[in-house]
Design an enzyme around this catalytic site. Structure first.
Site, PDB file in Angstrom:
ATOM      1  N   LYS B  87       0.868  -1.177   0.000  1.00 21.36           N
ATOM      2  CA  LYS B  87       0.000   0.000   0.000  1.00 21.36           C
ATOM      3  C   LYS B  87       0.907   1.230   0.000  1.00 21.36           C
ATOM      4  O   LYS B  87       1.954   1.226   0.667  1.00 21.36           O
ATOM      5  CB  LYS B  87      -0.880  -0.043   1.254  1.00 21.36           C
ATOM      6  N   SER B 162      -9.772   1.443   2.678  1.00 24.06           N
ATOM      7  CA  SER B 162      -8.870   2.241   1.871  1.00 24.06           C
ATOM      8  C   SER B 162      -7.808   1.427   1.138  1.00 24.06           C
ATOM      9  O   SER B 162      -7.198   1.934   0.207  1.00 24.06           O
ATOM     10  CB  SER B 162      -8.164   3.274   2.755  1.00 24.06           C
ATOM     11  N   SER B 186     -10.060  -0.967   6.827  1.00 24.96           N
ATOM     12  CA  SER B 186      -9.442  -0.764   5.520  1.00 24.96           C
ATOM     13  C   SER B 186      -8.751  -1.973   4.904  1.00 24.96           C
ATOM     14  O   SER B 186      -8.351  -1.923   3.745  1.00 24.96           O
ATOM     15  CB  SER B 186      -8.450   0.398   5.589  1.00 24.96           C
TER      16      SER B 186
END
Lengths: 478, 496
Positions: B87, B162, B186
């Site tokens: 990420k 996310s 997330s």
């Protein structure tokens, strides 16, 4: 009724740890800009603070020395505001739960009385960096070497009533942190600086409007800034312009001897303190506190009392000798070496102190070792040199010309204690000055001084004064 | 490139374990595996937008090095030669690290996050940095400054957020494994939306050092992959004490693969009644209940449990997380790195325009909320109160775990929704994390495993919540389920 001054102080003492409070960077002073700034000090995204445990130990030390409550559960909080030298956009400090709670510090006033000043709290925090304006056009440089340097902010109660008391308090605290070895006390480098809160009122009425004077870094500036500020307050109030007196932060300009406004209360930030989620609360056990207590040095007040009882010193002499840990240790070494504490105290508080003052040196910078001073005092004690000559020897020692014995030898300052040599000098003088001898013998005692002077001159000052006096009296008596 | 699509397709459908075996037995090389993934990224990335940066050159270079080291016998780690993606909030030395924000559009990290270091040490091959909601604030990946990510199961739908880029990458096999981060759901919610397996470990299990912070008391790194076994292998490499993160736990780390095959005999499942109340989509409810039933058929006992304060979790979260974020994001000021506005007139102008231009709408909204919640006069009523309720929520779970081994329920109230559907309704977006947020506030480990599909072909994930540091048990339960089902190995047809 007279105006009364009310003062509270916030002292920032930079803790003498090798590395910063939340990063591994060095805290050494004076490095090239940004060479002692780690990723954390630069507030790189993703970096996290790690507490330097030494800073906690130092905080506990001060707390114990101030007889204060130690926060067994103390919490770091974020103080949020934007400033270019504050890289994270917040300062890690302590807010609701400081490491040191209520305590006190006793100061001695000029009349010898002792006054107790309340300590509100002391908390750990990190310092900010510095903005650099020189050498930049329409821009500012940022130096983050100082960012995250550990500070202990020591807050007093508004118990102080004059500039003199304020200075006495700051000096005492300055001495204490150095005794504890938690701060180098270097005021020029900003390791020990203070903010002064000043107001005036008539006794029995509420406190007046309070003004904070920021970042004072010398005892003299503290005194001058307070005097100026108090006068400004009283002038405004007495001129009926008390409403112009606002709660604000001011800076002291030492060149002008004045304070000027820095920011008013309306500009004060809402710092939005909240517990820093990156750091766990500091939990301190009784065992931790005991361990630090066991490691505490003898503190100034206790040392002073001991010097009075153990060495028979006056409160005045003892008070001067305990101003720093180094000086106290030096005194004890010399007193033990010479076997005469009073003589040691007289020399240290007299000639040595005067020379340090003239040279504007701190005690730690004294160029004469305790051993060397013992060597000098011994030669006074065994009558090798007179007290007056000893001052000259000290001067030579100060200049690095060697120890007392080699200076005495090299300069030929050895006292003449040999009676026959002194007798010979006196016989010569008596023979050469029959007129003065007649005067003395007719009762003019004052002439005696003339003979002493002549004899000293002839011996180049080396005659032992006591021996000289004795022999002279005998011979003149005929 | 030396391989045909069919060969590379075969390589990219292998589990981490199978890749490891193939590499160590000399069946294929790290270079071949790396190239197979890079080829797929090249082919499918334009449709998905799962990556902000593809580190093709360095991936090929490290494939060569790692092949050599494996052949020289220097590397035998289960992750040696396994491609992965991070990420884009994990700092990666020499690589653009944006946290999905324009304000970091030019930030080349000077250092590696702890987890980056761990995966490098293990011999992984970094394929690139995954797209994400800006500063991890979002549940649909639509708040990214680098464009939205599309759900491989249906490009008209969001991948969740996310960690939406990572979830989509795994679902489309553009990486066998990625590291996501979970603050309020997330990892779990996008895993659910994309039909993959993801685990958010206990708060403090994995170091946060080098992870760009959203909300420090909630942020936690975790793996997302096809299977629980792949997650276990990854968690082995990243979990454990790192002294650079003061909130990192000293709790010993077990071998998460060692207990995968333990039978689930006597497993006590808790099902919170609050998680099946109003708001839960019927179709999702049916699929979750069927999955729980499957465990029951294997001999587990199911018990309804009460989490009486869970309805307060979303409001509490939307005080605490923005409060921390408002402070964490203060460092993005244009002074030292990242974006700075053009021609600043003075300091205030620089701050204002840099931040106004650099942050997106959702980030600004949360900075405003957080700043407000911490302001003088509001702090006690909001922040302090929220912390008190947070403790109550935690206590509910502690209480529940006296009687059960695992809590099961939905990950999200719905399957994936359409792009743009909730963009203008922040509250509807916040309610996406209704079931994941209580777990985050309690700091407990949570997982999402694929347990079925809706009529329209969108995956549905079930949330498993374990007791503190009980990740091994969660992975064991998930793995056992995955031995009996194939939901997790299914792939979207158009990326097959």
């Amino acid at each position: 009724m007279e105006w009364e001054t009310v003062i509270g102080l916030e002292i920032h003492a930079q803790l003498a740890t090798n590395s910063k409070i939340f990063s591994g960077s060095s805290t050494a002073y004076g490095a090239e800009p940004n060479t002692q700034a780690s990723l954390l000090d630069l507030a790189m995204p993703g970096t996290l603070p790690v507490l330097n445990k030494k800073a906690v130990e130092f905080g506990i030390k001060l707390g114990l020395a101030l007889g204060a409550e130690i926060g067994k559960h103390s919490v770091f909080a974020r103080k949020n505001y934007f400033y270019p030298d504050l890289p994270k956009g917040y300062q890690i400090s302590q807010y609701e739960f400081p490491i040191v709670g209520k305590g006190q510090l006793d100061i001695e006033l000029e009349d010898g009385t002792v006054k107790r000043i309340g300590i509100t709290r002391a908390h750990l925090e990190e310092d900010a960096g510095k903005s650099v304006h020189e050498g930049f056009v329409n821009q500012s440089g940022i130096d983050l070497n100082r960012a995250s340097t550990p500070l202990l902010e020591i807050v007093s109660e508004p118990d102080i009533r004059s500039a003199k008391e304020a200075v006495a308090y700051v000096k005492k605290m300055h001495s204490l942190v150095r005794y504890l070895g938690i701060c180098d006390g270097n005021m020029q480098e900003g390791s020990f600086r203070c903010d002064v809160n000043v107001s005036v009122h008539k006794p029995g009425t509420p406190f007046g409007t309070r003004v904070e004077i920021k970042n004072l870094n010398s005892f003299r500036f503290i005194e001058r800034a307070i005097h100026h500020e108090v006068a400004r307050h009283i002038d405004l109030i007495e001129a009926g312009k008390g409403h112009l007196l606002v709660q604000e932060t001011r800076l002291f300009d030492p060149d002008k001897g004045e304070t000027r406004s820095m920011r008013s209360k309306e500009d004060v930030n809402d710092y939005r303190y909240f517990p820093d989620p990156d750091l766990l609360p500091i939990l301190i056990t009784d065992a931790d506190i005991d361990a630090v207590r066991a490691d505490l040095p003898e503190l100034p007040d206790a040392k002073k009392a001991r010097f009075m009882s153990e060495y028979g010193l006056s409160a005045y002499d003892a008070g001067l000798l305990v101003q720093s840990r180094e000086e106290g240790e030096y005194f004890e070494a010399v007193a033990k070496g010479s076997g005469d504490a009073k003589l040691t105290a007289n020399w240290m508080n007299g000639e040595v102190a005067a020379r340090l003052n003239r040279a504007e040196l701190a005690f730690e910078q004294l160029p004469i070792s305790a051993e060397a001073l013992v060597g000098l005092l011994k030669r006074i004690q065994d009558n090798t040199i007179s007290g007056k000559m000893a001052k000259d020897v000290l001067e030579a020692m100060w200049q690095g010309e060697g120890d007392a014995d080699s200076v005495i030898e090299a300069k030929g300052l050895k006292q003449i204690t040999d009676n026959s040599a002194i007798e010979a000098i006196i016989d010569e003088i008596i023979a050469a000055n029959p007129e003065q001898v007649a005067q003395y013998r007719s009762g003019k005692d004052k002439v005696f001084g003339f003979f002493v002077g002549q004899a000293m001159k002839a011996s180049k000052g080396k005659a032992n004064p006591a021996t000289l006096n004795d022999i002279l009296k005998q011979k003149l008596a005929g | 490139m030396s391989h045909t699509d069919s060969t590379s397709g075969a390589l990219t459908s292998l589990s981490i374990k199978a890749l490891h075996q193939g590499i160590t037995s000399g069946q294929f090389s790290v270079m071949e595996v790396t190239q197979a993934y890079l080829e797929r990224i090249e082919r499918f990335e334009p449709e998905i937008n799962a990556y902000i940066t593809v580190t093709k050159e360095s991936a090929l270079a490290s494939a060569v090095t790692i092949d050599n080291r494996i052949r020289a016998g220097e590397l035998s780690n289960p992750l040696a030669g396994i491609p992965y993606a991070l990420k884009d909030l994990y700092c990666t030395e020499g690589v653009l690290t944006t946290s999905g924000s324009k304000i970091l559009h030019n930030f080349i990290s000077p250092y590696d996050a702890h987890v980056t270091t761990q995966l490098k040490k293990a011999g992984g091959v970094l394929l690139g940095k995954n797209n994400m909601d800006e500063f991890a604030m979002g549940s649909s990946n639509e708040s990214s400054a680098y464009g939205c990510v599309r759900n491989p199961w249906n490009p008209e739908y969001v991948p969740g957020g996310s960690s939406g880029g990572g979830a989509a990458a795994v679902a489309a096999r553009l990486a066998p494994m990625v590291l996501g981060s979970d603050t309020g759901g997330s990892i779990r919610q996008p895993a659910s939306f994309c039909g993959i397996t993801g685990i958010k470990p206990t708060y403090g299990r994995v170091s946060r050092y080098g992870m760009i912070a959203f909300a420090s008391s909630l942020d936690q790194c975790g793996p997302m992959a096809v299977s629980a076994e792949d997650c276990a292998l990854t968690l082995n490499a990243i979990a454990g004490l790192d002294e650079r993160d003061s909130t990192c736990s000293t709790e010993p780390v077990p071998d998460y693969t060692a207990t995968l095959n333990q039978p689930l005999t006597g497993l006590r499942i808790g099902v919170p009644k609050q998680f099946f109340a109003e708001g839960l989509n019927n179709e999702v409810a049916t699929i979750i209940q069927a999955a729980i039933k499957a465990f029951e058929l294997q001999g587990a006992t199911v018990k309804e449990i009460d989490l009486p304060n869970s309805h307060l979790a979303v409001p509490v979260y939307y005080i605490i997380a923005p409060a921390e974020a408002s402070s964490n994001l203060s460092r993005f000021d244009g002074v030292r790195y990242g974006a700075r506005c053009d021609n600043p007139q003075d300091l205030t102008d620089m701050y204002k325009r840099t931040r106004a231009e650099g942050f997106g709408e959702e980030v600004k909204r949360r900075i405003m909320i957080g700043t407000y919640a911490l302001s003088a006069g509001y702090y006690d009523a909001y922040y302090i109160k929220a912390q008190q309720v947070r403790r109550l929520i935690k206590n509910d779970f502690v209480q529940a775990f006296n009687d059960v081994d695992v809590i099961m329920g939905p990950c999200a109230p719905t399957a994936a929704f359409k792009l743009g559907e909730k963009v203008n309704d922040p509250v509807a977006m916040y309610l996406e994390d209704l079931y994941t947020i209580p777990v985050s506030l309690a700091g407990l480990p949570g997982m999402s495993i694929p347990v079925g599909f809706t009529q329209s072909g969108l995956p549905v994930g079930m949330q498993l919540v374990g007791n503190y540091f009980d990740e091994a048990r969660l992975l064991n339960i998930a793995h056992q389920y995955q031995q009996l089902t194939d939901w997790h190995t299914r792939m979207p047809a158009q990326f097959a």
